[in-house]
Write an enzyme that holds these catalytic residues in place. Structure first.
Site: not given
Length: 262
Positions: A75-76, A182, A199-200, A209, A211
């Site tokens: 997770c970025g 995603n 997002e999944r 998000c 990433t």
């Protein structure tokens, strides 16, 4: 039952519960993590992270879980938040540059700004390289992996787009692979990418998000990104082998600390 002390952070509105697990690992179950992340019966968050001692050569190790309680590779925004968390805890002797291990491999983070009075700052995060063969044209968009799989598709009238319905449909499409992906909906204005992401694991739209922002920048060759929760910059070099020296730069805020009994 146990009482947990937690810190609540967000990266451009993408929010997380963080727990210091360096000395005592709470060993949270999937249901307990989902309970903590629940927005009505818990703290409320898009995900939860635990900070662990790092192996040799690393300042710490990050473990990340989506709000459904299941682990995710990367997770970025979470990684940028946990870097500030580590910095405030004095990990790495208080250095503003930290090296840590996540499920998708090693990362470097630089706390470029941090203001104790406002509890806000900016973090530059080193992301994984992306090979050219990992960037594939699928359906009407681009599928690539920036730590987790992301589908990037351009749309019109992004502000009024039905992100939740279309994101859910595409997230489960067979073209995304057995685990799904995603989904990022993008509209370009004056060279800036405006992005909304489904997002999944959260199974809903998030305000940002990390990433996903990175995936959009690489897929469309742009560097300036606006998400609903804030602005980002993504630096990278496109070489003969793919995309290297990828850096995600964006805001981080410390919201509050607290205790929860689970």
């Amino acid at each position: 039952m146990q009482s947990l002390h937690f810190w609540k952070f967000d990266g451009a509105g993408n929010d997380f519960v963080l727990i210091d697990a360096r000395t005592i690992d709470p060993h949270l179950s999937t249901n307990e993590i989902a309970q903590i992340c629940h927005r009505r019966n818990g703290v409320g968050a898009d995900g939860l992270m635990t900070l662990h001692p790092g192996p040799e050569g690393f300042d710490f190790e990050m473990k990340y879980y989506n709000s459904d309680g299941n682990p995710a590779e990367m997770c970025g925004n979470g990684a940028r938040c946990i870097s500030v968390f580590a910095y405030l805890l004095g990990v790495g002797e208080g250095k503003a540059t930290l090296r840590f291990l996540a499920s998708d491999g090693p990362h470097d983070a630089v706390i470029e700004q941090w203001h104790n009075d406002t509890r806000k700052g900016v973090v530059r995060l080193g992301m994984r390289d992306v090979a050219d063969h990992e960037v594939r044209q699928v359906l009407d968009g681009t599928l690539l992996n920036t730590g987790v799989p992301h589908f990037v598709v351009s749309v019109r009238d992004l502000d009024n787009y039905n992100v939740k319905e279309e994101g859910c449909r595409l997230r489960h499409h067979q073209a995304m692979g057995p685990a799904g992906a995603n989904v990022n909906f993008v509209e370009e204005t004056n060279g800036v990418l405006h992005v909304r992401t489904y997002e999944r694991g959260v199974e809903d739209e998030t305000w940002a998000c990390g990433t996903g922002v990175t995936a959009c920048a690489i897929a469309l060759g742009k560097h300036e990104i606006k998400a609903r929760g804030g602005d980002f910059k993504v630096d990278f070099q496109h070489t003969a082998d793919g995309y290297k020296h990828v850096k995600l730069i964006g805001p981080v805020s410390l919201n509050f600390e607290g205790d929860i009994v689970i």
